[in-house]
Design a protein around this motif. Sequence first.
Motif, short mmCIF file in Angstrom:
data_model
loop_
_atom_site.label_atom_id
_atom_site.label_comp_id
_atom_site.label_asym_id
_atom_site.label_seq_id
_atom_site.Cartn_x
_atom_site.Cartn_y
_atom_site.Cartn_z
N ASN A 21 0.83 -1.21 0.00
CA ASN A 21 0.00 0.00 0.00
C ASN A 21 0.87 1.26 0.00
O ASN A 21 0.56 2.24 -0.70
N GLN A 22 1.94 1.23 0.77
CA GLN A 22 2.84 2.39 0.81
C GLN A 22 3.56 2.55 -0.52
O GLN A 22 3.72 3.68 -1.02
N LEU A 23 3.99 1.45 -1.12
CA LEU A 23 4.67 1.52 -2.40
C LEU A 23 3.77 2.15 -3.45
O LEU A 23 4.21 3.00 -4.24
N ARG A 24 2.52 1.76 -3.46
CA ARG A 24 1.57 2.29 -4.45
C ARG A 24 1.35 3.79 -4.27
O ARG A 24 1.04 4.49 -5.24
N SER A 25 1.53 4.29 -3.06
CA SER A 25 1.37 5.73 -2.82
C SER A 25 2.64 6.50 -3.18
O SER A 25 2.58 7.71 -3.42
N LEU A 26 3.78 5.81 -3.25
CA LEU A 26 5.06 6.47 -3.51
C LEU A 26 5.48 6.42 -4.97
O LEU A 26 6.21 7.30 -5.45
N VAL A 27 5.05 5.38 -5.68
CA VAL A 27 5.56 5.12 -7.03
C VAL A 27 4.45 5.31 -8.07
O VAL A 27 3.35 4.76 -7.92
N ASP A 28 4.75 6.06 -9.11
CA ASP A 28 3.78 6.28 -10.19
C ASP A 28 3.81 5.14 -11.20
O ASP A 28 4.79 4.38 -11.28
N ASN A 29 2.75 5.04 -11.98
CA ASN A 29 2.66 4.10 -13.10
C ASN A 29 2.89 2.65 -12.68
O ASN A 29 3.58 1.89 -13.37
N LEU A 30 2.33 2.29 -11.55
CA LEU A 30 2.43 0.92 -11.06
C LEU A 30 1.04 0.40 -10.76
O LEU A 30 0.39 0.84 -9.81
N GLU A 31 0.58 -0.51 -11.60
CA GLU A 31 -0.73 -1.12 -11.39
C GLU A 31 -0.62 -2.25 -10.37
O GLU A 31 0.40 -2.94 -10.33
N PHE A 32 -1.66 -2.41 -9.58
CA PHE A 32 -1.71 -3.51 -8.63
C PHE A 32 -2.75 -4.51 -9.12
O PHE A 32 -3.90 -4.14 -9.37
N SER A 33 -2.33 -5.74 -9.28
CA SER A 33 -3.25 -6.77 -9.75
C SER A 33 -4.09 -7.28 -8.59
O SER A 33 -3.56 -7.80 -7.60
N VAL A 34 -5.39 -7.11 -8.69
CA VAL A 34 -6.30 -7.59 -7.66
C VAL A 34 -6.59 -9.07 -7.94
O VAL A 34 -7.18 -9.40 -8.98
N SER A 35 -6.16 -9.93 -7.03
CA SER A 35 -6.30 -11.36 -7.23
C SER A 35 -7.73 -11.83 -7.01
O SER A 35 -8.54 -11.14 -6.37
N TYR A 36 -8.02 -13.00 -7.51
CA TYR A 36 -9.29 -13.67 -7.25
C TYR A 36 -9.09 -14.64 -6.10
O TYR A 36 -8.03 -15.25 -5.95
N THR A 37 -10.11 -14.80 -5.27
CA THR A 37 -10.04 -15.77 -4.17
C THR A 37 -11.43 -16.32 -3.86
O THR A 37 -12.44 -15.63 -4.09
N THR A 38 -11.43 -17.53 -3.33
CA THR A 38 -12.70 -18.15 -2.91
C THR A 38 -12.93 -18.00 -1.42
O THR A 38 -13.97 -18.43 -0.92
N ARG A 39 -11.98 -17.38 -0.70
CA ARG A 39 -12.22 -17.20 0.74
C ARG A 39 -13.16 -16.03 0.97
O ARG A 39 -13.33 -15.15 0.12
N ALA A 40 -13.74 -15.99 2.15
CA ALA A 40 -14.67 -14.92 2.51
C ALA A 40 -13.89 -13.64 2.83
O ALA A 40 -12.74 -13.69 3.28
N PRO A 41 -14.50 -12.46 2.61
CA PRO A 41 -13.83 -11.20 2.97
C PRO A 41 -13.55 -11.13 4.47
O PRO A 41 -14.31 -11.66 5.28
N ARG A 42 -12.42 -10.49 4.82
CA ARG A 42 -12.06 -10.30 6.23
C ARG A 42 -12.24 -8.84 6.61
O ARG A 42 -11.88 -7.95 5.84
#
Length: 230
Positions: A21-42
């Motif tokens: 999360n901190q890296l994404r706020s510091l570095v431009d032009n960096l996409e974060f891949s949102v994974s798929y999961t079968t577990r329930a949200p926490r």
Amino acid sequence: MAGILFIISAPSGSGKSTLVNQLRSLVDNLEFSVSYTTRAPRGSEEEGREYHFTTHEEFERMVQNDEFLEHAEVFGNYYGTSRRSLADAKAHGKDLLLDIDVQGALQVRQRVPDAVSIFVMPPTPDILATRLRNRSRAEGGVEGEVIQRRLAKAKQEIENYREYSYILVNDILAQAEEELSAIVTCERILRDEHHVTAEEDRLMTLAKGCRQENAENRLRPVLAAFGLPD
């Protein structure tokens, strides 16, 4: 040069999500891949932010259709990264960051050999156990058996550290954040040669110190704490 694939892996509770999360706020032009999961949200997790939450049946359909760059089963749930995420990042002139486990990272390296792999280590089992307990309390309960299982899993995952190009020891958060940012900067410079500024040179030196072959002194006490040979 857009299209660099960064892989980051770590045992559960190592502080990887905070670093990402901190890296994404510091570095431009960096996409974060949102994974798929079968577990329930926490806790406060939301669909499409931390994960795409889906069913076992839908996940298995996607596997059959070869829609994943990687997928794995962890603690009885499926996790996977869509193949489309890398193509989309390149099309938008961005690099892609994958937050995946050791199993998934191996699959991705086989498909994308020039991916940059980063492994985040907790400094000791005791600190990792404390982080796991704190997270469990925040999510509504502490299950000792689950924590012990995750500690055992962490040791197994740490054994694979030699498969990664860079190693971070997350004992001092601010330092680990700067090192992670430095790695991204360094890899971009290496693939898109240009005149290096004094600040970029400092970051490249910092990143070089995190290369697996240069991190032995930092790794030795961590490996000893987990009962692993160096």
